[in-house]
Design a protein around this motif. Structure first.
Motif, PDB file in Angstrom:
ATOM      1  N   UNK A   1      -3.650  -4.248  59.520  1.00  0.00           N
ATOM      2  CA  UNK A   1      -4.434  -4.905  60.578  1.00  0.00           C
ATOM      3  C   UNK A   1      -4.335  -6.428  60.492  1.00  0.00           C
ATOM      4  N   UNK A   2      -3.457  -6.898  59.598  1.00  0.00           N
ATOM      5  CA  UNK A   2      -3.350  -8.351  59.418  1.00  0.00           C
ATOM      6  C   UNK A   2      -2.376  -8.957  60.420  1.00  0.00           C
ATOM      7  N   UNK A   3      -2.700 -10.154  60.915  1.00  0.00           N
ATOM      8  CA  UNK A   3      -1.761 -10.902  61.750  1.00  0.00           C
ATOM      9  C   UNK A   3      -0.662 -11.473  60.876  1.00  0.00           C
ATOM     10  N   UNK A   4      -1.047 -11.877  59.662  1.00  0.00           N
ATOM     11  CA  UNK A   4      -0.059 -12.261  58.672  1.00  0.00           C
ATOM     12  C   UNK A   4      -0.418 -11.575  57.364  1.00  0.00           C
ATOM     13  N   UNK A   5       0.481 -10.758  56.870  1.00  0.00           N
ATOM     14  CA  UNK A   5       0.257 -10.073  55.600  1.00  0.00           C
ATOM     15  C   UNK A   5       1.235 -10.571  54.567  1.00  0.00           C
ATOM     16  N   UNK A   6       0.743 -10.739  53.355  1.00  0.00           N
ATOM     17  CA  UNK A   6       1.619 -11.158  52.272  1.00  0.00           C
ATOM     18  C   UNK A   6       1.558 -10.099  51.184  1.00  0.00           C
TER      19      UNK A   6
ATOM     20  N   UNK B   1      -3.171  -4.623  55.239  1.00  0.00           N
ATOM     21  CA  UNK B   1      -1.944  -5.256  55.743  1.00  0.00           C
ATOM     22  C   UNK B   1      -1.603  -4.747  57.145  1.00  0.00           C
TER      23      UNK B   1
ATOM     24  N   UNK C   1      -9.532 -14.472  55.865  1.00  0.00           N
ATOM     25  CA  UNK C   1      -8.453 -14.459  54.887  1.00  0.00           C
ATOM     26  C   UNK C   1      -8.897 -13.588  53.714  1.00  0.00           C
TER      27      UNK C   1
ATOM     28  N   UNK D   1      -8.393 -13.629  63.852  1.00  0.00           N
ATOM     29  CA  UNK D   1      -7.118 -13.669  63.147  1.00  0.00           C
ATOM     30  C   UNK D   1      -7.352 -13.204  61.707  1.00  0.00           C
ATOM     31  N   UNK D   2      -6.465 -12.317  61.215  1.00  0.00           N
ATOM     32  CA  UNK D   2      -6.623 -11.811  59.847  1.00  0.00           C
ATOM     33  C   UNK D   2      -5.368 -12.141  59.035  1.00  0.00           C
ATOM     34  N   UNK D   3      -5.583 -12.759  57.878  1.00  0.00           N
ATOM     35  CA  UNK D   3      -4.507 -13.005  56.923  1.00  0.00           C
ATOM     36  C   UNK D   3      -4.871 -12.240  55.656  1.00  0.00           C
TER      37      UNK D   3
END
Ligand code: FAD
Ligand code: AMP
Lengths: 320, 261
Positions: free
Chosen positions: A295-300, A293, A261, A280-282
């Motif tokens: 390469x993120x699985x979930x980007x904010x 962002x 994260x 997993x990358x957040x």
């Protein structure tokens, strides 16, 4: 089946999951024999046997700590000459890079560093490395051996395969070459009480975007809630918002956790080199164009100072 | 005293790297530069002399014709001379062969202290310094975040940054010391320094000059062969959401779904 020499640089390392991964990898190539530097602590020997070390060569001499890598390399070289192993395996650490280099020169063997996978091939071990900041995978085969391989942490999942280990003490003679470098004092880095960064299954990391030491403290709070290790980018450790021990990347530590994260991190190539293997990358970043962002699985797309404290609160609420 | 700094000319890290047909990094097609990590070694050498150490600084590189540009960059930061080992047979050399060439060049050049970077930014092995030291029977200290030289005692004292501990290490000269990026920021050379560097002497040596036969280096002498180089599996495209006040809840939901909470 020929032996595979596995370096375990201290009794404390014998019970680490990175060592178990190393033994698991070694079993694919032959019969793992550990070279244990330090006393033959029964607990350590038992743990090594649990993961398939049929043989434990114990090199116990206080001089090995005092004289460092050359002395340790010489122990491995002597054993390798005697046993003609299929390979010499080491964890990818700073000490092992020195040892690997010296062993390779003395044995005239190939050295392959930072392997992410090893397996047997038709001519000998096949080693996979992740290159160009994790964008490419390269397979190599050693044509002159025994090949010296350093394995990245978390590259191979530990699988137990218990055997009763036979212990053999080996003679340690620290030669003249090793004596030219002497460790005069050692300052252990402060322990955070958190999981070891290289082995952690969750890492929470902060970048320049956290803004200050106070901004970084939220990263640490979130890490503690998740039972995670703390990571940082180089600017953060340069600014002394946290210890340099936490730096992840080309010149810091390499991590491959289940969850990474990242907050306030742009995702520069030198940083990605150290975390690209994460499952997993957040990522939280206020700039929608930040490379992390992509390469993120979930980007904010959001503000660290808003999202992180709220996330801490939300997780506290859910885990109460 | 003679200080030699090992500097490598590497592909620009931010460029799109490719493999050539022989599965080596395609260096011809990519902009190159002096390895940023070797700039830290250059900086330490220059600081030692600025700090009063009576020493001559030579930079040594093993690489293609263009690697001379790396020597010029180093010379612009300070120091006295450059040595470029260039020979077509060297192409494709692995760490073992490269270390052989570096060691023979150092033998010919003469040295008391060899400084290197902590890793080359292309090969990233961190093994060449140990290999060079071992071949030359010189003391080795890697991952140095600070160093001081005592010419009278003939020693170098190093702060070695290891995993879990920082060691103070004393090594007898001649020694090979690999410095980290923690040792200190590398300077930007001023325009005048860049111009002055063009006049500093750079010597070129071939393998013959070093008494190395071509079959000891290059792809053919390599101890390992690359059998395959492929793009890593693409990461599955993820979701990117814009925080509208509920991002924390969405992240927490995601962590729950994936079993992290
Ligand atoms: C040879 C070499 C080796 C290196 N080794 C390493 C290494 O090992 N590890 C490493 O990390 N770096 C390393 N670097 C440095 C690397 O190139 C980058 O400079 C560094 O990773 C950038 O760190 P960062 O993402 O924290 O900072 P920046 O690149 O400055 O990014 C900060 C990010 O935070 C975002 N941000 C700002 N404010 C907020 C906010 N309020 N909320 C949310 N987001 C915000 C910005 O949009 C930006 O994307 C190395 C460089 C070189 C040349
Ligand atoms: N071809 C080369 N020419 C000069 N120095 C080199 C070369 N290759 C490696 N080095 C030196 O060795 C260090 C470590 O390289 P490596 O083992 O490839 O990571 C580098 O930082 C350089 O100082």
């Amino acid at each position: 089946m020929s032996e595979v020499l596995v370096l375990v640089p201290g009794a404390a390392d014998a019970v680490r999951s990175s060592t178990f991964g190393l033994l698991t990898a070694a079993r694919r190539l032959g019969e793992p024999s550990v070279v244990l530097v330090g006393p033959d602590d029964p607990e350590a020997v038992r743990a090594l046997g649990e993961y398939g070390a049929a043989k434990v060569y114990v090199a116990d001499s206080p001089e090995l700590a005092e004289y460092g890598s050359v002395a340790t390399a010489e122990v491995l070289v002597d054993l390798a000459r005697r046993l003609a192993p299929a390979a010499v395996l080491l964890a990818s650490t700073r000490l092992s890079k020195d040892v690997a280099g010296i062993v390779a020169v003395r044995l005239g063997s190939g050295v392959l560093t930072d392997a992410v996978d090893v397996r047997p091939g038709s001519r000998g071990p096949v080693v996979t490395q992740s290159v160009f900041a994790g964008t490419h995978l390269v397979d190599s085969e050693a044509v002159r051996g025994p090949v010296v391989i350093t394995l990245r942490p978390n590259a191979v999942d530990p699988e137990p395969a218990p055997v009763p280990p036979a212990v053999e003490r080996v003679e340690v003679t620290v030669g003249e070459a090793a004596r030219r470098v002497r460790v005069v004092s050692r300052t252990a880095k402060a322990s955070s009480g958190r999981p070891d960064l290289s082995e952690a299954s969750v890492v929470v990391a902060g970048g320049r975007g956290v803004g200050s030491a106070e901004g970084f403290a939220v990263v640490e709070r979130l890490a503690d809630l998740l039972g995670a290790a703390v990571g940082a980018t180089r600017p953060v450790t340069d600014e002394k918002w946290c210890s340099h021990e936490y730096q992840i990347g080309q010149t810091g530590r390499t991590v491959a956790p289940q969850l990474y994260l990242a907050t306030g991190i742009s995702g520069a190539i030198q940083h990605r080199a150290g975390m690209q293997g994460s499952r997993t990358i957040v990522a939280i970043n206020k700039d929608p164009k930040a490379p992390i962002l992509a390469i993120a699985d979930l980007g904010v797309v959001g503000d660290h100072h808003v999202v992180l404290p709220r996330l801490v609160e939300e997780i506290e609420r859910r885990t109460q | 005293m003679r200080i030699v700094v090992l500097v490598k000319y590497v592909p620009e890290p931010t460029a799109q790297w490719r493999f050539a047909d022989d599965l080596t990094v395609d260096r011809a097609g990519i902009e190159g530069r002096l390895s940023e990590l070797d700039e830290h070694a250059v900086e330490q050498a220059v600081r030692l002399v600025e700090g009063g150490l009576d020493a001559e600084i030579t930079y040594l590189t093993v690489g293609p014709v263009r690697a001379a540009e790396g020597l010029r960059k180093a010379l612009a930061m300070g120091g006295d001379a450059g040595v470029h080992v260039e020979d077509p047979a060297i192409h494709g050399s692995d760490a073992l062969a490269t270390s052989l060439v570096l060691a023979e060049a150092l033998r010919r050049q003469g040295f008391d202290l060899v400084l290197t970077g902590m890793a080359s930014t292309d090969a990233e092995m961190s093994v060449v310094p140990a290999m060079v030291a071992d071949r030359l029977d010189a003391a080795l200290v890697s991952f140095a975040s600070a160093l001081t030289v005592d010419p009278q005692a003939g020693t170098v004292t190093v702060q070695r940054d290891g995993e879990g501990a920082v060691d103070e290490v004393v090594a007898q000269l001649p020694a090979v010391v690999a410095v980290t990026d923690q040792a200190g920021e590398a300077r930007y050379p001023a325009f005048r320094a860049i111009m002055a560097a063009k006049k500093k002497p750079v010597t070129t040596w071939s393998l013959t000059d070093l008494g190395i036969s071509p079959d000891q280096v290059g792809l053919a002498a390599s101890c390992a062969v690359v059998t395959q180089a492929v793009p890593a599996p693409e990461r599955q495209a993820g979701t990117v959401l814009v925080d509208e006040g509920d991002a924390a809840v969405q992240v927490a939901d995601f962590l729950t779904t994936r079993g992290f909470l």
